[in-house]
Design a protein around this motif. Structure first.
Motif, PDB file in Angstrom:
ATOM      1  N   CYS A  14       0.833  -1.216   0.000  1.00  0.00           N
ATOM      2  CA  CYS A  14       0.000   0.000   0.000  1.00  0.00           C
ATOM      3  C   CYS A  14       0.865   1.261   0.000  1.00  0.00           C
ATOM      4  O   CYS A  14       0.554   2.235  -0.698  1.00  0.00           O
ATOM      5  CB  CYS A  14      -0.938   0.000   1.198  1.00  0.00           C
ATOM      6  SG  CYS A  14      -2.288  -1.160   1.043  1.00  0.00           S
ATOM      7  N   LEU A  15       1.953   1.259   0.762  1.00  0.00           N
ATOM      8  CA  LEU A  15       2.847   2.411   0.779  1.00  0.00           C
ATOM      9  C   LEU A  15       3.470   2.644  -0.593  1.00  0.00           C
ATOM     10  O   LEU A  15       3.552   3.783  -1.061  1.00  0.00           O
ATOM     11  CB  LEU A  15       3.961   2.217   1.816  1.00  0.00           C
ATOM     12  CG  LEU A  15       3.584   2.374   3.280  1.00  0.00           C
ATOM     13  CD1 LEU A  15       4.795   2.096   4.174  1.00  0.00           C
ATOM     14  CD2 LEU A  15       3.060   3.779   3.558  1.00  0.00           C
ATOM     15  N   CYS A  21       1.173   6.569  -6.967  1.00  0.00           N
ATOM     16  CA  CYS A  21       0.041   7.460  -7.272  1.00  0.00           C
ATOM     17  C   CYS A  21       0.430   8.921  -7.055  1.00  0.00           C
ATOM     18  O   CYS A  21       0.057   9.798  -7.836  1.00  0.00           O
ATOM     19  CB  CYS A  21      -1.166   7.104  -6.411  1.00  0.00           C
ATOM     20  SG  CYS A  21      -1.899   5.522  -6.840  1.00  0.00           S
ATOM     21  N   ASP A  22       1.192   9.187  -6.001  1.00  0.00           N
ATOM     22  CA  ASP A  22       1.649  10.546  -5.731  1.00  0.00           C
ATOM     23  C   ASP A  22       2.524  11.066  -6.874  1.00  0.00           C
ATOM     24  O   ASP A  22       2.385  12.212  -7.299  1.00  0.00           O
ATOM     25  CB  ASP A  22       2.428  10.574  -4.410  1.00  0.00           C
ATOM     26  CG  ASP A  22       2.766  11.974  -3.961  1.00  0.00           C
ATOM     27  OD1 ASP A  22       1.850  12.830  -3.959  1.00  0.00           O
ATOM     28  OD2 ASP A  22       3.941  12.213  -3.622  1.00  0.00           O
ATOM     29  N   ALA A  32       7.137   7.393 -12.065  1.00  0.00           N
ATOM     30  CA  ALA A  32       6.076   6.428 -11.769  1.00  0.00           C
ATOM     31  C   ALA A  32       6.272   5.146 -12.567  1.00  0.00           C
ATOM     32  O   ALA A  32       6.095   4.041 -12.039  1.00  0.00           O
ATOM     33  CB  ALA A  32       4.708   7.027 -12.055  1.00  0.00           C
ATOM     34  N   ILE A  33       6.655   5.261 -13.830  1.00  0.00           N
ATOM     35  CA  ILE A  33       6.870   4.075 -14.665  1.00  0.00           C
ATOM     36  C   ILE A  33       8.020   3.239 -14.112  1.00  0.00           C
ATOM     37  O   ILE A  33       7.932   2.014 -14.021  1.00  0.00           O
ATOM     38  CB  ILE A  33       7.132   4.482 -16.138  1.00  0.00           C
ATOM     39  CG1 ILE A  33       5.844   5.010 -16.749  1.00  0.00           C
ATOM     40  CG2 ILE A  33       7.677   3.314 -16.947  1.00  0.00           C
ATOM     41  CD1 ILE A  33       6.025   5.684 -18.089  1.00  0.00           C
ATOM     42  N   ILE A  34       9.093   3.902 -13.711  1.00  0.00           N
ATOM     43  CA  ILE A  34      10.232   3.176 -13.131  1.00  0.00           C
ATOM     44  C   ILE A  34       9.804   2.477 -11.847  1.00  0.00           C
ATOM     45  O   ILE A  34      10.153   1.323 -11.602  1.00  0.00           O
ATOM     46  CB  ILE A  34      11.414   4.133 -12.879  1.00  0.00           C
ATOM     47  CG1 ILE A  34      11.981   4.603 -14.220  1.00  0.00           C
ATOM     48  CG2 ILE A  34      12.493   3.470 -12.033  1.00  0.00           C
ATOM     49  CD1 ILE A  34      13.002   5.694 -14.105  1.00  0.00           C
ATOM     50  N   LEU A  35       9.040   3.159 -11.010  1.00  0.00           N
ATOM     51  CA  LEU A  35       8.574   2.565  -9.752  1.00  0.00           C
ATOM     52  C   LEU A  35       7.651   1.376 -10.001  1.00  0.00           C
ATOM     53  O   LEU A  35       7.739   0.360  -9.303  1.00  0.00           O
ATOM     54  CB  LEU A  35       7.862   3.613  -8.899  1.00  0.00           C
ATOM     55  CG  LEU A  35       8.742   4.711  -8.317  1.00  0.00           C
ATOM     56  CD1 LEU A  35       7.881   5.790  -7.676  1.00  0.00           C
ATOM     57  CD2 LEU A  35       9.719   4.133  -7.321  1.00  0.00           C
ATOM     58  N   ILE A  36       6.778   1.502 -11.002  1.00  0.00           N
ATOM     59  CA  ILE A  36       5.860   0.395 -11.323  1.00  0.00           C
ATOM     60  C   ILE A  36       6.654  -0.814 -11.805  1.00  0.00           C
ATOM     61  O   ILE A  36       6.407  -1.949 -11.392  1.00  0.00           O
ATOM     62  CB  ILE A  36       4.812   0.832 -12.365  1.00  0.00           C
ATOM     63  CG1 ILE A  36       3.841   1.829 -11.731  1.00  0.00           C
ATOM     64  CG2 ILE A  36       4.070  -0.373 -12.939  1.00  0.00           C
ATOM     65  CD1 ILE A  36       2.940   2.533 -12.728  1.00  0.00           C
ATOM     66  N   TYR A  37       7.641  -0.565 -12.687  1.00  0.00           N
ATOM     67  CA  TYR A  37       8.470  -1.666 -13.177  1.00  0.00           C
ATOM     68  C   TYR A  37       9.206  -2.338 -12.025  1.00  0.00           C
ATOM     69  O   TYR A  37       9.237  -3.561 -11.916  1.00  0.00           O
ATOM     70  CB  TYR A  37       9.483  -1.179 -14.215  1.00  0.00           C
ATOM     71  CG  TYR A  37      10.484  -2.236 -14.577  1.00  0.00           C
ATOM     72  CD1 TYR A  37      10.134  -3.283 -15.423  1.00  0.00           C
ATOM     73  CD2 TYR A  37      11.768  -2.207 -14.054  1.00  0.00           C
ATOM     74  CE1 TYR A  37      11.039  -4.274 -15.739  1.00  0.00           C
ATOM     75  CE2 TYR A  37      12.679  -3.193 -14.362  1.00  0.00           C
ATOM     76  CZ  TYR A  37      12.317  -4.221 -15.206  1.00  0.00           C
ATOM     77  OH  TYR A  37      13.210  -5.210 -15.501  1.00  0.00           O
TER      78      TYR A  37
END
Length: 118
Positions: A14-15, A21-22, A32-37
């Protein structure tokens, strides 16, 4: 190696999702894309068919014999040799031929969060 409870894992996920999302809300789409990957890489699963290959040796059966008896396409066998996921119905046919259960032919492993390794 430390083990986390399901609640701790859910909290950590969740964090991470909240941070992603932030970044999206702040128009940091590249971040965000790097974090999602990275999130996907650390939380994805891996399949191993080592148990199948050992079982075939024990039963003195070749991979090509199994492929023919179970009606499996050659490209599916290639996927399995590469430890890639295959259709559950195919695994069921293999189990029927070998008179075994799913756990006897495959293992589902979670990726290591620290290194992205199994």
């Amino acid at each position: 190696m430390s083990f986390l409870t399901q609640g701790q894992i859910a909290y950590e996920i969740c964090l991470e999702i909240a941070y992603i999302c932030d970044c999206i809300l702040k128009n940091s789409h590249f971040v965000a894309i790097i974090l999602i990957y990275d999130f996907y890489r650390r939380h994805s699963m891996s399949v191993s068919y080592n148990r199948l290959w050992k079982l075939l040796i024990d039963k003195k059966m070749s991979q090509s014999e199994l492929r023919k008896e179970a009606g499996i396409a050659p490209n599916t066998m290639t996927k399995m040799r590469r430890d890639e996921a295959v259709n559950l119905a195919i695994l069921g046919r293999i189990c029927d031929v070998l008179d075994c259960d799913f756990g006897d032919i495959m293992e589902h492993k979670c990726m290591n969060d620290d290194k992205g390794e199994v």
